[in-house]
Motif scaffolding. Structure first.
Motif, short mmCIF file in Angstrom:
data_model
loop_
_atom_site.label_atom_id
_atom_site.label_comp_id
_atom_site.label_asym_id
_atom_site.label_seq_id
_atom_site.Cartn_x
_atom_site.Cartn_y
_atom_site.Cartn_z
N ASP A 50 0.80 -1.22 0.00
CA ASP A 50 0.00 0.00 0.00
C ASP A 50 0.84 1.28 0.00
O ASP A 50 0.55 2.19 -0.78
N THR A 51 1.84 1.38 0.87
CA THR A 51 2.61 2.62 0.91
C THR A 51 3.33 2.86 -0.41
O THR A 51 3.42 3.99 -0.88
N HIS A 52 3.83 1.81 -1.03
CA HIS A 52 4.48 1.93 -2.33
C HIS A 52 3.46 2.38 -3.38
O HIS A 52 3.75 3.23 -4.22
N ARG A 53 2.26 1.84 -3.31
CA ARG A 53 1.20 2.22 -4.25
C ARG A 53 0.82 3.68 -4.07
O ARG A 53 0.59 4.39 -5.04
N HIS A 54 0.78 4.15 -2.82
CA HIS A 54 0.49 5.57 -2.56
C HIS A 54 1.55 6.45 -3.22
O HIS A 54 1.24 7.46 -3.88
N ARG A 55 2.82 6.08 -3.04
CA ARG A 55 3.93 6.87 -3.57
C ARG A 55 3.93 6.87 -5.09
O ARG A 55 4.08 7.92 -5.72
N THR A 56 3.78 5.70 -5.70
CA THR A 56 3.81 5.63 -7.16
C THR A 56 2.57 6.26 -7.79
O THR A 56 2.59 6.63 -8.96
N ALA A 57 1.49 6.42 -6.99
CA ALA A 57 0.30 7.12 -7.49
C ALA A 57 0.52 8.62 -7.55
O ALA A 57 -0.23 9.33 -8.19
N THR A 61 4.61 12.75 -0.10
CA THR A 61 5.07 12.14 1.15
C THR A 61 4.10 11.05 1.54
O THR A 61 2.88 11.22 1.45
N VAL A 62 4.65 9.92 1.98
CA VAL A 62 3.85 8.81 2.49
C VAL A 62 4.36 8.51 3.90
O VAL A 62 5.56 8.37 4.11
N VAL A 63 3.46 8.45 4.86
CA VAL A 63 3.82 8.12 6.23
C VAL A 63 3.19 6.78 6.55
O VAL A 63 1.99 6.58 6.35
N GLY A 64 4.01 5.85 7.03
CA GLY A 64 3.52 4.55 7.44
C GLY A 64 3.55 4.47 8.96
O GLY A 64 4.54 4.85 9.58
N LEU A 65 2.45 4.02 9.54
CA LEU A 65 2.36 3.87 10.99
C LEU A 65 2.00 2.43 11.31
O LEU A 65 0.99 1.91 10.84
N THR A 66 2.84 1.78 12.10
CA THR A 66 2.59 0.41 12.53
C THR A 66 2.44 0.43 14.05
O THR A 66 2.67 1.46 14.68
N PRO A 67 2.08 -0.69 14.68
CA PRO A 67 1.98 -0.69 16.14
C PRO A 67 3.29 -0.31 16.85
O PRO A 67 3.27 0.24 17.93
N SER A 68 4.44 -0.58 16.21
CA SER A 68 5.70 -0.30 16.90
C SER A 68 6.65 0.64 16.14
O SER A 68 7.64 1.08 16.71
N LEU A 69 6.37 0.95 14.88
CA LEU A 69 7.26 1.79 14.09
C LEU A 69 6.47 2.78 13.25
O LEU A 69 5.30 2.55 12.94
N SER A 70 7.14 3.86 12.88
CA SER A 70 6.58 4.76 11.88
C SER A 70 7.70 5.14 10.93
O SER A 70 8.87 5.08 11.28
N PHE A 71 7.34 5.50 9.72
CA PHE A 71 8.34 5.92 8.74
C PHE A 71 7.72 6.91 7.78
O PHE A 71 6.51 6.96 7.61
N GLU A 72 8.60 7.73 7.19
CA GLU A 72 8.15 8.72 6.22
C GLU A 72 9.00 8.59 4.98
O GLU A 72 10.23 8.48 5.06
N ILE A 73 8.35 8.58 3.84
CA ILE A 73 9.04 8.55 2.57
C ILE A 73 8.65 9.82 1.84
O ILE A 73 7.46 10.06 1.59
N THR A 74 9.63 10.65 1.55
CA THR A 74 9.39 11.91 0.86
C THR A 74 10.21 11.92 -0.41
O THR A 74 11.37 11.49 -0.41
N SER A 75 9.67 12.44 -1.48
CA SER A 75 10.34 12.37 -2.77
C SER A 75 11.37 13.47 -2.98
O SER A 75 11.72 13.78 -4.10
N SER A 76 11.87 14.07 -1.92
CA SER A 76 12.91 15.09 -2.07
C SER A 76 14.20 14.60 -1.43
O SER A 76 14.47 14.88 -0.28
N GLY A 77 14.96 13.85 -2.15
CA GLY A 77 16.22 13.34 -1.64
C GLY A 77 17.35 14.28 -1.98
O GLY A 77 17.17 15.47 -2.18
N LYS A 78 18.55 13.74 -2.04
CA LYS A 78 19.73 14.52 -2.37
C LYS A 78 19.78 14.68 -3.88
O LYS A 78 20.39 13.89 -4.58
#
Length: 156
Positions: A50-57, A61-78
């Motif tokens: 799902d998070t990959h599908r959100h990003r490729t759509a 920025t896509v934020v993933g929240l799990t019971p023990s972890l969270s992560f953010e993928i933003t398309s502005s890298g180096k």
């Protein structure tokens, strides 16, 4: 607030192992955030999930929240050489604003932050310690970070 510390050196010099040891030493004294410089694109999101599908759509920025972890993928890298430093500083600012007492950075040998140099990598000042990982006293480095005296140390 403690200044961030960059751990710099050539590939396979022991930077990650040293960073792991410092995180373990600092974790009881406060929140620790880490930043890793990666020199090539990697896929950190599983294609088809799902998070990959959100990003490729097209999400910026896509934020993933799990019971023990969270992560953010933003398309502005180096994206540009001159924006790498600004991106690092912005990330450090975000971590400090989020309440991280200690920020360890793997890589970024030209950043303005204090550096622990592993191996023979040239690095811009300030350099607070230099040498092979086995010769560096991780406990003393962590204590100096906690006490705020790391910048007072003489480079090895």
């Amino acid at each position: 607030m403690h200044p961030p510390l960059c751990i710099v050196g050539p590939s396979d010099a022991g930077k990650t192992t040293l960073l792991e040891s410092l995180v373990a030493e600092l974790a009881d004294a406060g929140r620790v955030g880490t930043i890793k410089s990666i020199h090539h694109d990697i896929e950190i999101d599983t294609p088809g999930k799902d998070t990959h599908r959100h990003r490729t759509a097209g999400a910026d920025t896509v934020v993933g929240l799990t019971p023990s972890l969270s992560f953010e993928i933003t398309s502005s890298g180096k994206t540009e050489a001159d924006s790498e430093g600004a991106l690092l500083e912005s990330t450090v600012d975000d971590l400090q604003a989020a309440g991280y007492e200690f920020i360890l950075i793997e890589g970024f040998h030209t950043a303005p932050y204090p550096k622990l140099v592993v191996g023979d990598r040239p690095a811009t000042p300030p350099v607070v310690a230099r040498g092979p990982p086995a010769a560096l006293d991780v406990s003393a480095l962590a204590t100096a970070m906690i006490e705020g005296t790391l910048l007072d140390a003489d480079p090895v």
